[in-house]
Design an enzyme around this catalytic site. Structure first.
Site, PDB file in Angstrom:
ATOM      1  N   ALA A  20      31.481  35.738  39.276  1.00  0.00           N
ATOM      2  CA  ALA A  20      31.703  37.185  39.141  1.00  0.00           C
ATOM      3  C   ALA A  20      32.905  37.602  39.978  1.00  0.00           C
ATOM      4  O   ALA A  20      33.734  38.412  39.547  1.00  0.00           O
ATOM      5  CB  ALA A  20      30.460  37.948  39.576  1.00  0.00           C
ATOM      6  N   ASP A  21      33.019  37.047  41.169  1.00  0.00           N
ATOM      7  CA  ASP A  21      34.143  37.376  42.052  1.00  0.00           C
ATOM      8  C   ASP A  21      35.474  36.968  41.421  1.00  0.00           C
ATOM      9  O   ASP A  21      36.449  37.723  41.475  1.00  0.00           O
ATOM     10  CB  ASP A  21      33.994  36.645  43.392  1.00  0.00           C
ATOM     11  CG  ASP A  21      33.083  37.381  44.345  1.00  0.00           C
ATOM     12  OD1 ASP A  21      33.224  38.596  44.486  1.00  0.00           O
ATOM     13  OD2 ASP A  21      32.223  36.730  44.957  1.00  0.00           O
ATOM     14  N   GLN A  22      35.520  35.782  40.851  1.00  0.00           N
ATOM     15  CA  GLN A  22      36.771  35.294  40.261  1.00  0.00           C
ATOM     16  C   GLN A  22      37.160  36.137  39.042  1.00  0.00           C
ATOM     17  O   GLN A  22      38.325  36.491  38.871  1.00  0.00           O
ATOM     18  CB  GLN A  22      36.635  33.822  39.859  1.00  0.00           C
ATOM     19  CG  GLN A  22      36.705  32.834  41.016  1.00  0.00           C
ATOM     20  CD  GLN A  22      35.374  32.609  41.711  1.00  0.00           C
ATOM     21  OE1 GLN A  22      34.443  33.405  41.583  1.00  0.00           O
ATOM     22  NE2 GLN A  22      35.265  31.534  42.461  1.00  0.00           N
TER      23      GLN A  22
END
Lengths: 395, 395
Positions: free
Chosen positions: B171-173
């Site tokens: 999700a962060d990427q």
């Protein structure tokens, strides 16, 4: 200008997932994306589906997902007439995207060196599995293979099971964003300098970059991550980080302070493990111990109790539950568009919110060759020539 | 201009993974990224590591991974002097990025409405877990939670096991790329119109968009994907798509024509299953049958035999093997930079190749506050004032 990429024309030779997802992101912000497809069959994704399902009986969900906001031009790319059409389009276009195997575009007469003669301002993005050359450049470049080659499957799943891929593509999605990153930064550069350029992107390096922090550990420490045998969700993380079974399903318990977690689940003995190294070294043992408490109550019970204490916890949802998810509803995260044969197509809404230039879904995924005539008329071809090209199966 | 984002100044209030990864991508293309950190502790990622490892004994691999090509300015953000410094910086900056919980920046006096008064051309990107408002907006927005909430863990891994997260963040990427997508398209728009804007990004919608084709299936068909019990690598795919055990390890066999595969593995009976619906409905049975043949030889044997027949096959590698991978070497996919305390830091190279504006690693990840003085001098503060701010722990 009501959209960020209004006025930008993209000539899109790409097919399947990576390229089309990238050009859809450009179309969502107002670019005019002309999707060039082979006469007859078109993009292979028109025939790629899951569960043998076609929306409205004809269109594949895979094609519908990644081709909104585009126009379709069918061409027999090997014909001289097609070459002329492409060259005329290149004069007017800002961006070319292609994901053929290395060398195919140049053979057709559409390589970067050839097209920049026609339009020196062109931004030309080539995307491949492994780069334009090198020992893997002739290998198949499919998502699952790239997951396997870059180490991702060996850090996922349980240590006592086989290496585990992600249940969706990921190299393609990361590759798509690399295309967008390359093109948008080049557009800005071209505004400043007037110069176009060639961009090369590949799935392999996209997925290596995805694993940046994990690779920085392994490259510098010289030691692999070992997957845990329990359900700990990252090979470098200590307990409790994972997905736990409850009396009626599952919950996710992320990184959390042990004393608070111990209190909420009613297992004070857990605090004896509250040391960073012990939480890592004994993470499987701790996982099973927490699991033994969590199984005693239902998911909703735990979510409420844990959120009350500011613990990092969540439900574990299925896709089918998402339309009723309160945040999905609040954000209008799902939307739909009308398609001439598939009917109302439900899809995921544009994820980025712009105060001045909101993204929009203006066009459904196109029928094969739906806009061939319209595009040729715009280029100045007359109706008679167009009819003749239709007869000769050039368009 | 030798780099695409030369001359662009980014004021970066973000911390942990998503925001810093995004601003590093801007820095890699030549933007001047000023990382604003709390005096004393700085970005939480300076203390976040895996396997208790610090490169050269002090710096965390997680911080080093996502903070090259930045300068660090420490500030006590609640002091009036810091407010003045930020306001002076905002006048000169093009982009602001922040990933605090909703409302925090406005309280500090650094909300979009406040900063655009100072610089109406500012591009201001806010990133959160779930959006600026709505029922989840006060919930913790960590990667594993978002994987669980968006259905990703329920399509990954085996059907007879618990839902399985990816062994890295995701999700962060994806969120980082959404930030880059928003900022770069807004920079282009600003060149055309002179107008800045506010962009909002969140992890939740980023990960929904990642699952675009899977969600289009479920939303329209009204049916969930069922994970297979065998090692089939995607819940919507037929056999043979998966990772198979060999006599000495594993290989990945992606989508392939059954007759060719049957011939290569020496199991002609397999062709009886060669029908799309049977390959899906009996995928577990077929997986185990292929597995029974594949276990008989080593990985290298199979890779050679299968590549000879143009089958989609690959090795299943660990991170530790990658520095010796021939394509990694060919592409210079790994590189290193010198850091004053960590020494030579090995990292992943910039994945996108530009013919005119190649990305570069010009600066190592900064020490905490390393550039405070330099940045204040550039702003016109005199040495005496700077010394006084140091004494008062403002910088």
């Amino acid at each position: 200008m009501s959209q960020a990429l209004e006025g930008i024309k993209v000539l899109d030779f790409s097919h399947l997932l990576q390229g089309p997802f990238a050009t859809q992101m450009l179309g969502d912000l107002g670019a005019d994306v002309i999707k060039v497809e082979r006469t007859g069959t078109g993009d292979g994704y028109r025939n790629w589906t899951f569960l043998n399902y076609r929306v409205g009986g004809e269109e594949t969900p895979c094609f519908l997902a990644y081709n909104r906001n585009k126009r379709s031009l069918t061409l027999n790319l090997k014909s001289p007439e097609a070459k002329e059409i492409i060259y005329r389009l290149v004069k007017e276009c800002d961006v070319v995207v292609e994901n053929f195997r290395p060398g195919v575009m140049a053979k057709l007469g559409f390589g970067y060196e050839q097209l920049k003669e026609i339009n020196p301002r062109i931004i030309y993005c080539s995307s491949t599995g492994y780069g334009q050359d090198g020992p893997y450049s002739t290998r198949p470049g499919q998502d699952l293979l790239i997951q396997s080659l870059t180490g991702l499957t060996k850090v996922t799943g349980r240590g006592d099971a086989a290496p585990t891929p992600l249940g969706t593509g990921i190299a393609d999605q990361m590759g798509a964003f690399n295309i967008v990153y390359g093109i948008l930064s080049s557009l800005y550069y071209r505004e400043k300098t007037g110069k176009g350029q060639k961009i090369e992107v590949n799935l392999f390096q996209a997925l290596l970059t995805h694993q940046l922090q994990e690779l920085v550990v392994t490259l510098n420490l010289g030691r692999n991550f070992e997957r845990p045998n329990s359900g700990i969700g990252h090979p470098g993380m200590p307990a409790p980080f994972g997905i736990y079974q409850t009396a009626d399903g599952y919950i996710c318990i992320s990184a959390n302070p042990i004393p608070v977690l111990a209190e909420v689940i009613g297992d004070q003995g857990l605090v004896e493990y509250d040391d960073p190294m012990i939480l890592f070294d004994k993470r499987d043992e701790i996982f099973y111990r927490i699991q033994a408490s969590v199984i005693k109550q239902g998911s909703a019970y735990w979510i409420e109790k844990m959120l009350e204490r500011d613990l990092w916890v969540s439900e574990v949802k299925s896709h089918i539950e998402l339309p009723e998810d309160p945040q999905v509803k609040h954000l209008n995260a799902f939307t739909s568009y009308h398609h001439p044969t598939a009917g109302e197509v439900k899809t995921v809404n544009i994820p980025v919110k712009f105060s001045e230039t909101p993204g929009r879904i203006d066009k459904p995924a196109p029928l094969l060759g739906e806009h061939s005539e319209e595009i040729l008329l715009e280029l100045g071809y007359d109706q008679e020539t167009i009819e003749k090209m239709k007869e000769n199966k050039i368009i």
